[in-house]
Design an enzyme around this catalytic site. Sequence first.
Site, PDB file in Angstrom:
ATOM      1  N   ASP A   1       5.072   0.820  11.955  1.00 43.80           N
ATOM      2  CA  ASP A   1       3.846   0.195  11.450  1.00 43.80           C
ATOM      3  C   ASP A   1       3.694  -1.247  11.905  1.00 43.80           C
ATOM      4  O   ASP A   1       2.662  -1.853  11.644  1.00 43.80           O
ATOM      5  CB  ASP A   1       3.808   0.240   9.919  1.00 43.80           C
ATOM      6  CG  ASP A   1       3.668   1.658   9.412  1.00 43.80           C
ATOM      7  OD1 ASP A   1       3.888   1.880   8.209  1.00 43.80           O
ATOM      8  OD2 ASP A   1       3.384   2.550  10.227  1.00 43.80           O
TER       9      ASP A   1
ATOM     10  N   ARG B   1       0.034  14.869  12.180  1.00 42.30           N
ATOM     11  CA  ARG B   1       0.733  14.465  10.955  1.00 42.30           C
ATOM     12  C   ARG B   1       1.162  15.735  10.215  1.00 42.30           C
ATOM     13  O   ARG B   1       0.592  16.122   9.220  1.00 42.30           O
ATOM     14  CB  ARG B   1      -0.165  13.589  10.093  1.00 42.30           C
ATOM     15  CG  ARG B   1      -0.739  12.370  10.788  1.00 42.30           C
ATOM     16  CD  ARG B   1       0.303  11.372  11.248  1.00 42.30           C
ATOM     17  NE  ARG B   1       1.012  10.733  10.170  1.00 42.30           N
ATOM     18  CZ  ARG B   1       0.572   9.662   9.498  1.00 42.30           C
ATOM     19  NH1 ARG B   1      -0.596   9.171   9.796  1.00 42.30           N
ATOM     20  NH2 ARG B   1       1.279   9.140   8.524  1.00 42.30           N
TER      21      ARG B   1
ATOM     22  N   LYS C   1       0.851  -1.202   0.000  1.00 40.37           N
ATOM     23  CA  LYS C   1       0.000   0.000   0.000  1.00 40.37           C
ATOM     24  C   LYS C   1       0.883   1.246   0.000  1.00 40.37           C
ATOM     25  O   LYS C   1       0.655   2.185  -0.757  1.00 40.37           O
ATOM     26  CB  LYS C   1      -0.884   0.023   1.245  1.00 40.37           C
ATOM     27  CG  LYS C   1      -1.523   1.373   1.537  1.00 40.37           C
ATOM     28  CD  LYS C   1      -2.377   1.390   2.786  1.00 40.37           C
ATOM     29  CE  LYS C   1      -1.607   1.646   4.031  1.00 40.37           C
ATOM     30  NZ  LYS C   1      -1.295   3.049   4.343  1.00 40.37           N
ATOM     31  N   ASN C   2       1.918   1.251   0.826  1.00 44.09           N
ATOM     32  CA  ASN C   2       2.724   2.456   1.010  1.00 44.09           C
ATOM     33  C   ASN C   2       3.727   2.706  -0.108  1.00 44.09           C
ATOM     34  O   ASN C   2       4.330   3.778  -0.165  1.00 44.09           O
ATOM     35  CB  ASN C   2       3.424   2.414   2.373  1.00 44.09           C
ATOM     36  CG  ASN C   2       2.422   2.599   3.508  1.00 44.09           C
ATOM     37  OD1 ASN C   2       1.249   2.901   3.256  1.00 44.09           O
ATOM     38  ND2 ASN C   2       2.850   2.395   4.720  1.00 44.09           N
TER      39      ASN C   2
ATOM     40  N   CYS D   1      -4.480  12.376  12.757  1.00 44.27           N
ATOM     41  CA  CYS D   1      -5.212  11.121  12.620  1.00 44.27           C
ATOM     42  C   CYS D   1      -5.057  10.380  13.939  1.00 44.27           C
ATOM     43  O   CYS D   1      -4.479  10.894  14.899  1.00 44.27           O
ATOM     44  CB  CYS D   1      -4.674  10.295  11.448  1.00 44.27           C
ATOM     45  SG  CYS D   1      -3.028   9.701  11.735  1.00 44.27           S
TER      46      CYS D   1
ATOM     47  N   ARG E   1      -8.527  -0.312   4.991  1.00 40.90           N
ATOM     48  CA  ARG E   1      -7.663   0.694   4.374  1.00 40.90           C
ATOM     49  C   ARG E   1      -6.331   0.076   3.953  1.00 40.90           C
ATOM     50  O   ARG E   1      -5.675   0.575   3.058  1.00 40.90           O
ATOM     51  CB  ARG E   1      -7.389   1.831   5.368  1.00 40.90           C
ATOM     52  CG  ARG E   1      -8.617   2.614   5.761  1.00 40.90           C
ATOM     53  CD  ARG E   1      -8.237   3.819   6.550  1.00 40.90           C
ATOM     54  NE  ARG E   1      -7.192   4.561   5.845  1.00 40.90           N
ATOM     55  CZ  ARG E   1      -6.571   5.609   6.376  1.00 40.90           C
ATOM     56  NH1 ARG E   1      -6.875   6.021   7.578  1.00 40.90           N
ATOM     57  NH2 ARG E   1      -5.650   6.244   5.710  1.00 40.90           N
TER      58      ARG E   1
HETATM   59  C1  EPZ Z   1       4.623   6.983   6.002  1.00 39.51           C
HETATM   60  O1  EPZ Z   1       3.895   8.081   6.494  1.00 39.51           O
HETATM   61  C2  EPZ Z   1       3.665   5.789   6.019  1.00 39.51           C
HETATM   62  N1  EPZ Z   1       2.499   6.086   5.195  1.00 39.51           N
HETATM   63  C3  EPZ Z   1       3.199   5.501   7.448  1.00 39.51           C
HETATM   64  O2  EPZ Z   1       2.406   4.312   7.411  1.00 39.51           O
HETATM   65  C4  EPZ Z   1       4.434   5.229   8.316  1.00 39.51           C
HETATM   66  O3  EPZ Z   1       4.018   5.001   9.648  1.00 39.51           O
HETATM   67  C5  EPZ Z   1       5.374   6.438   8.242  1.00 39.51           C
HETATM   68  O4  EPZ Z   1       5.741   6.686   6.865  1.00 39.51           O
HETATM   69  C6  EPZ Z   1       6.652   6.207   9.032  1.00 39.51           C
HETATM   70  O5  EPZ Z   1       7.316   5.084   8.538  1.00 39.51           O
HETATM   71  C7  EPZ Z   1       2.603   5.990   3.847  1.00 39.51           C
HETATM   72  O6  EPZ Z   1       3.650   5.690   3.312  1.00 39.51           O
HETATM   73  C8  EPZ Z   1       1.356   6.239   3.057  1.00 39.51           C
HETATM   74  P1  EPZ Z   1       6.750  10.428   7.914  1.00 39.51           P
HETATM   75  P2  EPZ Z   1       4.535   9.590   6.397  1.00 39.51           P
HETATM   76  O7  EPZ Z   1       6.651  11.695   7.189  1.00 39.51           O
HETATM   77  O8  EPZ Z   1       5.452   9.683   5.256  1.00 39.51           O
HETATM   78  C9  EPZ Z   1       7.225  13.642  11.336  1.00 39.51           C
HETATM   79  C10 EPZ Z   1       0.504   2.995   7.758  1.00 39.51           C
HETATM   80  O9  EPZ Z   1       0.074   2.502   8.798  1.00 39.51           O
HETATM   81  N2  EPZ Z   1       7.036  14.631  10.256  1.00 39.51           N
HETATM   82  O10 EPZ Z   1       7.865   9.475   7.581  1.00 39.51           O
HETATM   83  O11 EPZ Z   1       3.415  10.541   6.499  1.00 39.51           O
HETATM   84  C11 EPZ Z   1       5.977  12.803  11.610  1.00 39.51           C
HETATM   85  O12 EPZ Z   1       5.103  13.465  12.513  1.00 39.51           O
HETATM   86  C12 EPZ Z   1       1.012   4.425   7.746  1.00 39.51           C
HETATM   87  O13 EPZ Z   1       0.604   2.392   6.655  1.00 39.51           O
HETATM   88  C13 EPZ Z   1       7.201  15.987  10.529  1.00 39.51           C
HETATM   89  O14 EPZ Z   1       7.491  16.377  11.642  1.00 39.51           O
HETATM   90  O15 EPZ Z   1       5.379   9.633   7.751  1.00 39.51           O
HETATM   91  C14 EPZ Z   1       6.573  11.545  12.203  1.00 39.51           C
HETATM   92  O16 EPZ Z   1       6.844  11.758  13.573  1.00 39.51           O
HETATM   93  C15 EPZ Z   1       0.779   5.113   9.089  1.00 39.51           C
HETATM   94  N3  EPZ Z   1       7.026  16.893   9.530  1.00 39.51           N
HETATM   95  C16 EPZ Z   1       7.892  11.370  11.463  1.00 39.51           C
HETATM   96  O17 EPZ Z   1       8.204  12.669  10.919  1.00 39.51           O
HETATM   97  C17 EPZ Z   1       6.710  16.510   8.242  1.00 39.51           C
HETATM   98  O18 EPZ Z   1       6.588  17.384   7.354  1.00 39.51           O
HETATM   99  C18 EPZ Z   1       7.852  10.382  10.308  1.00 39.51           C
HETATM  100  O19 EPZ Z   1       6.743  10.723   9.492  1.00 39.51           O
HETATM  101  C19 EPZ Z   1       6.541  15.125   7.977  1.00 39.51           C
HETATM  102  C20 EPZ Z   1       6.711  14.202   8.997  1.00 39.51           C
END
Ligand code: EPZ
Length: 434
Positions: free
Chosen positions: A321, A134, A22-23, A129, A413
């Site tokens: 995850d 996020r 999915k990701n 969420c 989802r």
């Molecule tokens: C991806 O989300 C995945 N989703 C998430 O999987 C996964 O948990 C996450 O990466 C971490 O591995 C998809 O790929 C669709 P991040 P993403 O930006 O990219 C902070 C699932 O269950 N951050 O890597 O949105 C954030 O708050 C989902 O399949 C900022 O501070 O996650 C977090 O603490 C849930 N500012 C950390 O970075 C930003 O602009 C990592 O988030 C962006 C992120």
Amino acid sequence: MDSFLIRGGNRLKGRVEISGSKNASLPIMAACLMARGRSRLHGVPRLSDIDSMNKLLGELGCHVYRHPPEDSPREKGPVLNGPLDIEVMDESRCEARYEIVSTMRASICVLGPLLGSRGRAIISMPGGCAIGDRPVDLHIRGLQRLGADFRIESGNIIGEVRGRLKGCRMYLGGAQGPTVLGTINVMCAAAMAEGETVIVGAACEPEVVDTANLMNKMGAKISGQGTPEIRIEGVDKLIATEHRVIPDRIETATFIIAAAMTNGELELKHCNLDHLLAVEDRLSEVGIRVERENGTLRVSSARRLNPIETTTQPYPGFPTDVQAQLMALLCLADGMSVITERIFPDRFLHVGELNRMGAKIRKEGATAVIQGVKELQGATVMASDLRASAALVLAGLVARGQTRINRVYHIDRGYEKIEEKLIAVGADIQRVRE
Ligand code: EPZ
């Protein structure tokens, strides 16, 4: 809203076909916005998040068509999905509406492709969420470094490019480490910028690598994907291509844990254990054996599960995850385990529901302490987010008596036909349609 009814106690034995990631599918589908012609994607799972992305791409001027399943000879288990075609028809559309973004915050991954190929994007601010805030500040900052201008109006992010984006060297890390979708957004925008971009502090996840590999097939010039430094040489155009997305490593980990919890034996087809080395490392300490034979994993476990300590990390560390699913497993370990969540510190909504099933978990800030118990009891529980829901299914598979999981749309989802896959290997689970 559908529910699952699960009667625990069955050992899972047999073969499960792992779906495409999915990701990886979501950012890859978004990247197809940048390519002229019709792209064909194989292995994209049929999930509600994918349906949301299909709808979003339709509103962004694409024709999206899902072919019927390829009728491959199949043993027991559900027939999965057919190829997905995405053809760009109208490049004037640039708005991702609140109604779609609010149901799937990963919609943010159209931001980079729109700015890189169309020079304009209007995206509803993705809210928080169930697993916490996020933010998208790193996405915005990285795209601003390439020359995009942003403003926030009525809850929308409005991004515009005067002329053409220009490549540069940038650091993209945040307080919790790299950003997966932020890295991909900047990578997509930089693919059609003028000159070279170097992203330092890039996310290394396999999904980033898969998206970069797809874009290189389209004519992009990306190197270093999978390392913290990704180099992108901008090109003038990208051409549609064909691609098979990587297997879903989180689904794979979920079924490995399902085999261990039920003391069963599963063969997982079409998966890649190289994407799960940290998970394999920690589960081997619990007492779970994962043998690989080409693209198949054979999972078995000792009856006695050892307690462990784990902290979630950016890839290649233990994935956030899989945190909830690991917690469900450790509820049955012989002693006290500790899990610390470094990526999403609030990602513990499954704790209360597992405790309702007789688990003994104590949350202390971003850490959970799990005291192993002899058995879990069936109960009515509530799904809250995608991976927490998977943890409740795992707990229901081993709990004494019946477990009812409400709001299973969360599971739909991210897990393709999960109840059909589980039934095919002996689980007593049924979907109750409300
Ligand atoms: C991806 O989300 C995945 N989703 C998430 O999987 C996964 O948990 C996450 O990466 C971490 O591995 C998809 O790929 C669709 P991040 P993403 O930006 O990219 C902070 C699932 O269950 N951050 O890597 O949105 C954030 O708050 C989902 O399949 C900022 O501070 O996650 C977090 O603490 C849930 N500012 C950390 O970075 C930003 O602009 C990592 O988030 C962006 C992120």
